[in-house]
Design a protein around this motif. Structure first.
Motif, PDB file in Angstrom:
ATOM      1  N   HIS A  93      32.542 -38.526  -4.620  1.00  0.00           N
ATOM      2  CA  HIS A  93      32.312 -37.108  -4.590  1.00  0.00           C
ATOM      3  C   HIS A  93      32.208 -36.591  -3.201  1.00  0.00           C
ATOM      4  CE1 HIS A  93      31.440 -37.055  -8.990  1.00  0.00           C
ATOM      5  NE2 HIS A  93      30.803 -38.351  -8.703  1.00  0.00           N
ATOM      6  N   GLY A 144      28.691 -42.981 -12.289  1.00  0.00           N
ATOM      7  CA  GLY A 144      28.762 -41.823 -12.081  1.00  0.00           C
ATOM      8  C   GLY A 144      28.767 -41.017 -13.469  1.00  0.00           C
ATOM      9  N   VAL A 175      24.916 -36.194  -4.600  1.00  0.00           N
ATOM     10  CA  VAL A 175      24.292 -36.072  -5.944  1.00  0.00           C
ATOM     11  C   VAL A 175      22.615 -36.050  -5.572  1.00  0.00           C
ATOM     12  CG1 VAL A 175      23.784 -37.014  -8.128  1.00  0.00           C
ATOM     13  CG2 VAL A 175      26.032 -37.449  -6.990  1.00  0.00           C
ATOM     14  N   PRO A 209      27.070 -35.415 -11.878  1.00  0.00           N
ATOM     15  CA  PRO A 209      28.074 -36.094 -11.108  1.00  0.00           C
ATOM     16  C   PRO A 209      29.614 -36.408 -11.456  1.00  0.00           C
ATOM     17  CG  PRO A 209      25.946 -37.366 -11.354  1.00  0.00           C
ATOM     18  CD  PRO A 209      25.900 -36.360 -12.219  1.00  0.00           C
ATOM     19  N   VAL A 212      23.872 -43.543 -10.559  1.00  0.00           N
ATOM     20  CA  VAL A 212      25.119 -43.616  -9.368  1.00  0.00           C
ATOM     21  C   VAL A 212      24.656 -44.657  -8.233  1.00  0.00           C
ATOM     22  CG1 VAL A 212      25.905 -41.171  -9.832  1.00  0.00           C
ATOM     23  CG2 VAL A 212      23.825 -41.511  -8.011  1.00  0.00           C
ATOM     24  N   ALA A 271      30.093 -33.367  -7.707  1.00  0.00           N
ATOM     25  CA  ALA A 271      28.546 -32.791  -7.986  1.00  0.00           C
ATOM     26  C   ALA A 271      28.359 -31.925  -6.673  1.00  0.00           C
ATOM     27  CB  ALA A 271      27.745 -34.120  -8.069  1.00  0.00           C
ATOM     28  N   VAL A 278      27.751 -40.257  -2.992  1.00  0.00           N
ATOM     29  CA  VAL A 278      28.550 -41.274  -3.664  1.00  0.00           C
ATOM     30  C   VAL A 278      29.904 -41.192  -3.106  1.00  0.00           C
ATOM     31  CG1 VAL A 278      29.224 -41.879  -6.116  1.00  0.00           C
ATOM     32  CG2 VAL A 278      26.726 -40.816  -5.617  1.00  0.00           C
TER      33      VAL A 278
END
Length: 456
Positions: A269, A240, A273, A77, A250, A21, A266
């Motif tokens: 990632h 996600g 996000v 995400p 998330v 994301a 997150v």
């Protein structure tokens, strides 16, 4: 359905979807090569070969396969995009892209790219037997395809095997679960695929007909083993994934919070996000550094915060670093912070590890004791950059001094050596380009198309 603890660390089992994301909106153009009414999405290919899945929702009915579209969207995400604006520009008959074979059925290949699985009809030649020049799951292909009659098709000679992937994304319809836990699903509403489920991977509560997305490992025999699965028909996902009702949830840590926007980091990632904060949403009691469960809705293509609550740390931990102590009872790993010690059981074999090894370790709480659940050697650092760059793509700019080729990872510009005769090449030609690093930047070394070759 069985439920066991999901491996949360991306380094242990590569749980992240293909694309991370990002914080901002993006704009791009692409040819529509597939539609999924149940998922309310389209799949596009841009001139540089990038494949994207766009959640179009309201605009889905007025977009046809084969149309060139201009898109403004927010990244989600799971690596797909939510369109805020989608404008048809005209017709397009060709698409050049790379994708991974997910399944083979007769003359049709189910291909995985950009977070979707879509069909490609192959005309002429073998598709299903690797020994006779065909393809098998995991084969990565470069395709020069036609978008014709509302479908994607290509001649066999326009498909080139360029590698093999040991992991891919499957999306389709959940059908059933066998007694041994194997998941059966239909991809692109045709061929069925079967996914084995390891004991240490969670399986959401699927119902027949649910739209699901699965990240799978491709085994040597072409079979699939589940890494992670999400239910897009459900509205209660917190891993996600993106739900069919236009929401996603998330878990992570707040990295930035203002009156109009929130950013949550997150674990799986690379970038936070982000969602807009409505004027009437009360964020009092929340602050940077706090762990939260965040839900957002992207109905108009702009993710908007709809729910935010605190949550306590889960009963798992993840550590990477060097093994500093290893006995029959426990293992200790020293990373950047405090050392992490986990008890050992007969369920995890540590015979290939010793003090000094660099590892990634995942532990869970069992009766209040941190217990090793999975461990693997940490991969060696990436090799130093090569002294040259290779790019396959389309010439987007060409002068006597510079050439730009749009590749899968974006445009690459190289200086053209003085006196180089590139008269046989033109803008929009599909080429392979090699450039070397110099003190002055990248310099063209080799350029080849289907009809011409230049080497310096």
């Amino acid at each position: 359905m069985k439920r066991v603890l999901l491996l949360a660390a991306a380094g242990i089992a590569a749980l992240a979807f293909a694309l991370p994301a990002t914080a901002g909106n993006v704009s791009f153009r692409g040819v529509v090569i597939a539609k999924d009414a149940a998922r309310k999405s389209i799949v596009t290919v841009s001139r540089n070969g990038v494949v994207r899945t766009i959640r179009a929702r309201g605009a889905l009915k007025r977009v046809r396969v084969g149309r060139l579209v201009a898109v403004q969207a927010a990244s989600l995400p799971d690596g797909t995009y939510a369109a805020s604006k989608l404008r048809p520009l005209g017709r397009a008959g060709r698409a050049h892209f790379r994708a991974t074979v997910a399944a083979v059925k007769g003359a049709t290949l189910a291909l995985s790219a950009g977070g979707s699985v879509f069909a490609l009809r192959v005309r002429g030649g073998k598709t299903g037997s690797a020994t006779s020049g065909g393809f098998r799951p995991g084969d990565r292909l470069e395709a020069y395809a036609l978008v014709k009659g509302g479908s994607l098709q290509a001649r066999r000679e326009a498909l080139k095997r360029v590698g093999h992937d040991d992991q891919l994304v499957l999306e389709g319809i959940y059908l059933a679960t066998a007694d041994d836990g194997t998941i059966e699903m239909a991809v692109v509403h045709r061929g069925r695929v079967y996914v084995k489920v390891p004991d240490d991977v969670i399986v959401p509560d699927f119902e027949p007909g649910d739209e699901i997305v699965a990240v799978v490992k491709v085994e040597a025999d072409g079979s699939f083993t589940l890494i992670k699965a999400e239910n897009e028909s459900s509205g209660d996902d917190d891993g996600g994934g993106v739900n069919g009702d236009g929401t996603f949830t998330v878990k992570g840590v707040i990295t930035s919070l203002s009156v109009d926007r929130i950013f949550v980091k997150v674990e799986e990632h690379h970038e936070p996000v982000t969602c807009a904060v409505p004027a009437d949403f009360d964020t009092e009691g929340f602050a940077v550094g706090q762990a939260v469960l965040m839900a957002c809705k992207y109905g108009d293509g702009h993710p908007v915060l709809i729910k935010l609550r605190h949550y306590e740390a889960s009963d798992y931990l993840y550590a990477q670093g060097g093994v500093t102590d290893l006995t029959e009872e426990a293992i200790t790993v020293q990373g950047d912070g405090d050392p992490v010690t986990c008890a050992l059981t007969d369920n995890v074999d540590t015979s290939d590890f010793e003090v000094g090894d660099l590892v990634m370790m995942y532990c869970v709480k069992v009766d209040g004791v941190w217990t090793l659940k999975a461990i693997k050697h940490k991969e060696d650092p990436p090799p130093p950059p090569s002294d040259y760059v290779l790019v396959d793509g389309t010439i987007s700019a060409l002068t006597t001094t510079e050439i730009t080729v749009d590749g899968a990872d974006g445009p690459v510009t190289c200086a053209v050596p003085e006196g180089a005769d590139l008269s046989a090449f033109n803008i929009d030609d599909d080429v392979s380009m090699k450039c070397v690093h110099t003190d002055a930047g990248l310099r063209l070394k080799r350029l080849q198309s289907d009809t011409a070759l230049w080497e310096g």
